[in-house]
Design a protein around this motif. Structure first.
Motif, PDB file in Angstrom:
ATOM      1  N   ASP A  82      40.659  43.684  50.642  1.00 15.09           N
ATOM      2  CA  ASP A  82      39.421  43.359  51.368  1.00 15.09           C
ATOM      3  C   ASP A  82      39.252  44.234  52.606  1.00 15.09           C
ATOM      4  N   ASP A  83      40.344  44.573  53.243  1.00 16.37           N
ATOM      5  CA  ASP A  83      40.301  45.398  54.455  1.00 16.37           C
ATOM      6  C   ASP A  83      40.375  46.893  54.148  1.00 16.37           C
ATOM      7  N   LYS A  84      40.621  47.240  52.877  1.00 16.82           N
ATOM      8  CA  LYS A  84      40.794  48.641  52.465  1.00 16.82           C
ATOM      9  C   LYS A  84      41.881  49.307  53.304  1.00 16.82           C
ATOM     10  N   THR A  85      42.963  48.570  53.515  1.00 17.29           N
ATOM     11  CA  THR A  85      44.028  49.010  54.407  1.00 17.29           C
ATOM     12  C   THR A  85      45.339  49.186  53.656  1.00 17.29           C
ATOM     13  N   ILE A  86      46.032  50.262  53.977  1.00 13.67           N
ATOM     14  CA  ILE A  86      47.371  50.522  53.459  1.00 13.67           C
ATOM     15  C   ILE A  86      48.285  50.636  54.674  1.00 13.67           C
ATOM     16  N   ILE A  87      49.369  49.863  54.658  1.00 14.93           N
ATOM     17  CA  ILE A  87      50.293  49.822  55.792  1.00 14.93           C
ATOM     18  C   ILE A  87      51.672  50.270  55.335  1.00 14.93           C
ATOM     19  N   LYS A  88      52.221  51.216  56.055  1.00 17.77           N
ATOM     20  CA  LYS A  88      53.610  51.624  55.852  1.00 17.77           C
ATOM     21  C   LYS A  88      54.421  50.813  56.843  1.00 17.77           C
ATOM     22  N   ASN A  89      55.237  49.912  56.352  1.00 12.91           N
ATOM     23  CA  ASN A  89      55.972  48.997  57.214  1.00 12.91           C
ATOM     24  C   ASN A  89      57.183  49.658  57.854  1.00 12.91           C
ATOM     25  N   TYR A  90      57.664  49.036  58.898  1.00 10.57           N
ATOM     26  CA  TYR A  90      58.765  49.566  59.690  1.00 10.57           C
ATOM     27  C   TYR A  90      59.971  49.967  58.837  1.00 10.57           C
ATOM     28  N   ILE A 118      42.856  52.384  57.493  1.00 12.52           N
ATOM     29  CA  ILE A 118      41.748  51.973  56.645  1.00 12.52           C
ATOM     30  C   ILE A 118      41.356  53.191  55.829  1.00 12.52           C
ATOM     31  N   ILE A 119      41.329  53.015  54.528  1.00 13.02           N
ATOM     32  CA  ILE A 119      41.002  54.103  53.620  1.00 13.02           C
ATOM     33  C   ILE A 119      39.568  53.887  53.140  1.00 13.02           C
ATOM     34  N   SER A 120      38.668  54.700  53.621  1.00 14.13           N
ATOM     35  CA  SER A 120      37.242  54.531  53.328  1.00 14.13           C
ATOM     36  C   SER A 120      36.844  55.297  52.069  1.00 14.13           C
ATOM     37  N   ASP A 121      37.448  54.945  50.980  1.00 13.17           N
ATOM     38  CA  ASP A 121      37.167  55.593  49.703  1.00 13.17           C
ATOM     39  C   ASP A 121      36.740  54.506  48.717  1.00 13.17           C
ATOM     40  N   ASP A 122      35.457  54.173  48.735  1.00  8.81           N
ATOM     41  CA  ASP A 122      34.948  53.068  47.923  1.00  8.81           C
ATOM     42  C   ASP A 122      35.222  53.249  46.432  1.00  8.81           C
ATOM     43  N   SER A 123      35.182  54.479  45.947  1.00  6.12           N
ATOM     44  CA  SER A 123      35.442  54.690  44.516  1.00  6.12           C
ATOM     45  C   SER A 123      36.887  54.331  44.168  1.00  6.12           C
ATOM     46  N   PHE A 124      37.806  54.572  45.087  1.00  3.26           N
ATOM     47  CA  PHE A 124      39.203  54.193  44.865  1.00  3.26           C
ATOM     48  C   PHE A 124      39.336  52.671  44.801  1.00  3.26           C
ATOM     49  N   TRP A 125      38.833  51.980  45.823  1.00  2.00           N
ATOM     50  CA  TRP A 125      38.991  50.530  45.911  1.00  2.00           C
ATOM     51  C   TRP A 125      38.222  49.788  44.825  1.00  2.00           C
ATOM     52  N   SER A 126      37.158  50.361  44.309  1.00  3.57           N
ATOM     53  CA  SER A 126      36.360  49.663  43.302  1.00  3.57           C
ATOM     54  C   SER A 126      36.837  49.904  41.879  1.00  3.57           C
ATOM     55  N   ASP A 127      37.947  50.584  41.717  1.00  2.53           N
ATOM     56  CA  ASP A 127      38.512  50.783  40.375  1.00  2.53           C
ATOM     57  C   ASP A 127      38.708  49.416  39.713  1.00  2.53           C
ATOM     58  N   SER A 128      38.287  49.279  38.488  1.00  5.64           N
ATOM     59  CA  SER A 128      38.318  47.978  37.801  1.00  5.64           C
ATOM     60  C   SER A 128      39.716  47.375  37.711  1.00  5.64           C
ATOM     61  N   LYS A 129      40.758  48.201  37.718  1.00  3.71           N
ATOM     62  CA  LYS A 129      42.116  47.648  37.624  1.00  3.71           C
ATOM     63  C   LYS A 129      42.497  46.848  38.873  1.00  3.71           C
ATOM     64  N   PHE A 130      41.737  47.015  39.962  1.00  2.00           N
ATOM     65  CA  PHE A 130      42.003  46.288  41.195  1.00  2.00           C
ATOM     66  C   PHE A 130      41.074  45.087  41.395  1.00  2.00           C
TER      67      PHE A 130
END
Length: 130
Positions: free
Chosen positions: A12-20, A31-43
């Motif tokens: 929902d936030d289009k966020t990828i976090i690399k944890n400590y 925040i990854i502003s790539d709507d085509s990536f996030w809207s992939d049907s597998k997600f």
């Protein structure tokens, strides 16, 4: 959510976090502003991912009543589809940090040459890989 995950993905936030634990300082998210990536049907039914080093330390959480699953069992591809997006965003940040790290006088004018800046900071980053 799973514990001890190295990567967190919040759809929902289009966020990828690399944890400590994965080497980031205090966990860094982009925040990854790539709507085509996030809207992939597998997600389409995925709310969040916690990805670790093993099936016991990763989890895919669904939007509906589908039971949470391991990343491998979710059958949505490799984690690199997320880490590559993070690496690209992080490289952009590193480059901006380098570009904006200037020695200036009281009037805000640069007082060093490019060669001096490279000596002080090292070369401008050109790649980053998790």
């Amino acid at each position: 959510m799973a514990t001890n995950a190295n990567w967190t993905v919040v759809f929902d936030d289009k966020t990828i976090i690399k944890n400590y634990a994965e080497g980031a300082s205090e966990g860094i998210g982009y925040i990854i502003s790539d709507d085509s990536f996030w809207s992939d049907s597998k997600f389409s039914n995925i709310w969040a991912i916690q990805y670790g080093n093993s099936i016991t330390s990763d989890e895919v959480e669904y939007r509906d009543s589908t039971p949470h699953s391991s990343f491998a069992d979710a059958n949505i591809g490799d984690i690199s589809q997320f880490t590559n997006k993070w690496d690209s965003a992080h490289l952009t940040k590193l480059q901006l940090d380098w570009d904006n790290n200037n020695v200036v006088d009281e009037d805000g004018n640069s007082t060093e040459t490019e060669a001096e800046k490279i000596t002080r900071l090292g070369a401008r980053p050109t790649s980053y890989s998790s």
